[in-house]
Design a protein around this motif. Structure first.
Motif, PDB file in Angstrom:
ATOM      1  N   ASP A 187       0.855  -1.178   0.000  1.00 59.60           N
ATOM      2  CA  ASP A 187       0.000   0.000   0.000  1.00 59.60           C
ATOM      3  C   ASP A 187       0.899   1.238   0.000  1.00 59.60           C
ATOM      4  O   ASP A 187       1.918   1.259   0.696  1.00 59.60           O
ATOM      5  N   TYR A 188       0.546   2.237  -0.751  1.00 59.58           N
ATOM      6  CA  TYR A 188       1.335   3.470  -0.796  1.00 59.58           C
ATOM      7  C   TYR A 188       0.648   4.610  -0.051  1.00 59.58           C
ATOM      8  O   TYR A 188       1.081   5.750  -0.117  1.00 59.58           O
ATOM      9  N   SER A 189      -0.429   4.312   0.671  1.00 63.17           N
ATOM     10  CA  SER A 189      -1.142   5.344   1.420  1.00 63.17           C
ATOM     11  C   SER A 189      -0.277   5.804   2.591  1.00 63.17           C
ATOM     12  O   SER A 189       0.609   5.090   3.064  1.00 63.17           O
ATOM     13  N   VAL A 190      -0.568   6.990   3.069  1.00 58.52           N
ATOM     14  CA  VAL A 190       0.259   7.594   4.111  1.00 58.52           C
ATOM     15  C   VAL A 190      -0.546   7.965   5.348  1.00 58.52           C
ATOM     16  O   VAL A 190      -0.073   8.714   6.201  1.00 58.52           O
ATOM     17  N   ASP A 191      -1.744   7.414   5.479  1.00 58.61           N
ATOM     18  CA  ASP A 191      -2.667   7.799   6.545  1.00 58.61           C
ATOM     19  C   ASP A 191      -2.070   7.736   7.945  1.00 58.61           C
ATOM     20  O   ASP A 191      -2.283   8.625   8.749  1.00 58.61           O
ATOM     21  N   ASP A 192      -1.348   6.706   8.283  1.00 57.19           N
ATOM     22  CA  ASP A 192      -0.864   6.523   9.651  1.00 57.19           C
ATOM     23  C   ASP A 192       0.628   6.801   9.821  1.00 57.19           C
ATOM     24  O   ASP A 192       1.202   6.459  10.853  1.00 57.19           O
ATOM     25  N   LEU A 193       1.261   7.407   8.827  1.00 53.80           N
ATOM     26  CA  LEU A 193       2.697   7.657   8.917  1.00 53.80           C
ATOM     27  C   LEU A 193       2.997   8.904   9.743  1.00 53.80           C
ATOM     28  O   LEU A 193       2.284   9.905   9.656  1.00 53.80           O
ATOM     29  N   VAL A 194       4.053   8.837  10.508  1.00 55.16           N
ATOM     30  CA  VAL A 194       4.554  10.011  11.229  1.00 55.16           C
ATOM     31  C   VAL A 194       5.525  10.709  10.293  1.00 55.16           C
ATOM     32  O   VAL A 194       6.529  10.116   9.875  1.00 55.16           O
ATOM     33  N   LEU A 195       5.217  11.944   9.943  1.00 53.40           N
ATOM     34  CA  LEU A 195       6.041  12.686   8.989  1.00 53.40           C
ATOM     35  C   LEU A 195       7.117  13.499   9.707  1.00 53.40           C
ATOM     36  O   LEU A 195       6.942  13.912  10.856  1.00 53.40           O
ATOM     37  N   ASP A 196       8.206  13.735   8.990  1.00 54.97           N
ATOM     38  CA  ASP A 196       9.286  14.627   9.422  1.00 54.97           C
ATOM     39  C   ASP A 196       9.950  14.208  10.730  1.00 54.97           C
ATOM     40  O   ASP A 196      10.410  15.043  11.508  1.00 54.97           O
ATOM     41  N   ARG A 197      10.008  12.922  10.983  1.00 57.89           N
ATOM     42  CA  ARG A 197      10.736  12.395  12.135  1.00 57.89           C
ATOM     43  C   ARG A 197      11.570  11.205  11.668  1.00 57.89           C
ATOM     44  O   ARG A 197      11.067  10.338  10.968  1.00 57.89           O
ATOM     45  N   TRP A 198      12.842  11.209  12.061  1.00 59.79           N
ATOM     46  CA  TRP A 198      13.733  10.136  11.656  1.00 59.79           C
ATOM     47  C   TRP A 198      13.385   8.877  12.442  1.00 59.79           C
ATOM     48  O   TRP A 198      13.227   8.906  13.655  1.00 59.79           O
ATOM     49  N   HIS A 199      13.265   7.752  11.733  1.00 63.97           N
ATOM     50  CA  HIS A 199      12.916   6.476  12.348  1.00 63.97           C
ATOM     51  C   HIS A 199      14.142   5.552  12.322  1.00 63.97           C
ATOM     52  O   HIS A 199      14.744   5.356  11.274  1.00 63.97           O
ATOM     53  N   PHE A 200      14.473   4.964  13.460  1.00 64.87           N
ATOM     54  CA  PHE A 200      15.601   4.037  13.573  1.00 64.87           C
ATOM     55  C   PHE A 200      15.154   2.665  14.070  1.00 64.87           C
ATOM     56  O   PHE A 200      15.914   1.937  14.653  1.00 64.87           O
ATOM     57  N   ASN A 201      13.906   2.304  13.863  1.00 68.94           N
ATOM     58  CA  ASN A 201      13.394   1.101  14.508  1.00 68.94           C
ATOM     59  C   ASN A 201      13.668  -0.204  13.773  1.00 68.94           C
ATOM     60  O   ASN A 201      13.155  -1.240  14.168  1.00 68.94           O
ATOM     61  N   GLY A 202      14.450  -0.187  12.712  1.00 71.69           N
ATOM     62  CA  GLY A 202      14.804  -1.427  12.034  1.00 71.69           C
ATOM     63  C   GLY A 202      13.657  -2.102  11.314  1.00 71.69           C
ATOM     64  O   GLY A 202      13.702  -3.293  11.041  1.00 71.69           O
ATOM     65  N   HIS A 203      12.629  -1.358  10.980  1.00 80.69           N
ATOM     66  CA  HIS A 203      11.458  -1.921  10.309  1.00 80.69           C
ATOM     67  C   HIS A 203      11.826  -2.581   8.981  1.00 80.69           C
ATOM     68  O   HIS A 203      11.284  -3.620   8.627  1.00 80.69           O
ATOM     69  N   PHE A 204      12.753  -1.971   8.252  1.00 80.93           N
ATOM     70  CA  PHE A 204      13.216  -2.537   6.982  1.00 80.93           C
ATOM     71  C   PHE A 204      14.579  -3.176   7.230  1.00 80.93           C
ATOM     72  O   PHE A 204      15.523  -2.504   7.618  1.00 80.93           O
ATOM     73  N   GLU A 205      14.680  -4.458   6.987  1.00 87.96           N
ATOM     74  CA  GLU A 205      15.884  -5.223   7.320  1.00 87.96           C
ATOM     75  C   GLU A 205      17.145  -4.680   6.639  1.00 87.96           C
ATOM     76  O   GLU A 205      18.227  -4.689   7.210  1.00 87.96           O
ATOM     77  N   ASP A 206      17.010  -4.195   5.406  1.00 87.91           N
ATOM     78  CA  ASP A 206      18.180  -3.725   4.660  1.00 87.91           C
ATOM     79  C   ASP A 206      18.507  -2.258   4.915  1.00 87.91           C
ATOM     80  O   ASP A 206      19.485  -1.746   4.420  1.00 87.91           O
ATOM     81  N   CYS A 207      17.710  -1.593   5.698  1.00 94.09           N
ATOM     82  CA  CYS A 207      17.871  -0.166   5.950  1.00 94.09           C
ATOM     83  C   CYS A 207      18.595   0.021   7.281  1.00 94.09           C
ATOM     84  O   CYS A 207      17.984   0.026   8.342  1.00 94.09           O
ATOM     85  N   THR A 208      19.916   0.169   7.239  1.00 94.67           N
ATOM     86  CA  THR A 208      20.727   0.172   8.455  1.00 94.67           C
ATOM     87  C   THR A 208      20.753   1.514   9.180  1.00 94.67           C
ATOM     88  O   THR A 208      21.100   1.553  10.353  1.00 94.67           O
ATOM     89  N   ASP A 209      20.435   2.585   8.511  1.00 97.22           N
ATOM     90  CA  ASP A 209      20.622   3.902   9.118  1.00 97.22           C
ATOM     91  C   ASP A 209      19.373   4.762   9.123  1.00 97.22           C
ATOM     92  O   ASP A 209      19.457   5.982   9.117  1.00 97.22           O
ATOM     93  N   GLY A 210      18.239   4.131   9.123  1.00104.88           N
ATOM     94  CA  GLY A 210      17.001   4.839   9.342  1.00104.88           C
ATOM     95  C   GLY A 210      16.297   5.304   8.086  1.00104.88           C
ATOM     96  O   GLY A 210      16.795   5.173   6.977  1.00104.88           O
ATOM     97  N   TYR A 211      15.100   5.840   8.345  1.00101.41           N
ATOM     98  CA  TYR A 211      14.255   6.290   7.254  1.00101.41           C
ATOM     99  C   TYR A 211      13.386   7.451   7.716  1.00101.41           C
ATOM    100  O   TYR A 211      13.196   7.681   8.906  1.00101.41           O
TER     101      TYR A 211
END
Length: 150
Positions: A77-101
């Protein structure tokens, strides 16, 4: 990065401007990947500093940063309804993403964060050391005016 286009020798500010212009009016699901232009997937085993920007719905962009090659996400899904905007996320949600999103509608924030990742954190000497690849979304059906009918 395989199949990359080398970026021209421009200033870091010029790279941010180029990125901002490249992200305007793009289709949902577009992926822009940036990394070293000398990187060859499956041959290099050292860290590879890379970033990936993906267009989501409602003008939101997602920037992912990593020290390993980033895959292409198969988002349900590409919807953004529940996303927190403009805050750096470091929670490891994406396995290949080592330095946040980061999720944001601020194209300048996304572009400048991406440029800073290479310039300040990894000591990339010049924009000419970087490559870029685009992946546009696939369409399930041809446009209605297509003449290829079986």
């Amino acid at each position: 990065m395989v199949d990359s286009t080398e970026l021209p020798e421009i200033s870091w500010g010029g790279m941010a401007e180029w990125l901002m212009g490249s992200l305007v009016d793009q289709p949902v699901a577009l992926i822009v990947a940036i990394g070293p232009n000398s990187y060859i997937s499956d041959e290099d085993e050292d860290e590879v500093v890379c970033a990936q920007i993906q267009v989501l719905a409602d003008g939101v962009l997602m920037l992912r940063r990593s020290r390993v090659e980033l895959g292409h996400l198969l988002l349900a899904d590409y919807s953004v309804d529940d996303l927190v905007l403009d805050r750096w996320h470091f929670n490891g949600h994406f396995e290949d993403c080592t330095d946040g999103y980061l999720f944001s509608r601020d194209v300048s924030l996304i572009a400048n964060t991406c440029v800073t990742w290479f310039r300040d954190n990894w000591g990339t000497r010049s924009t000419s050391e970087l490559g870029c690849s685009y992946r546009f979304p696939d369409e399930l059906l041809p446009p209605a005016d297509a003449t290829d009918v079986f």
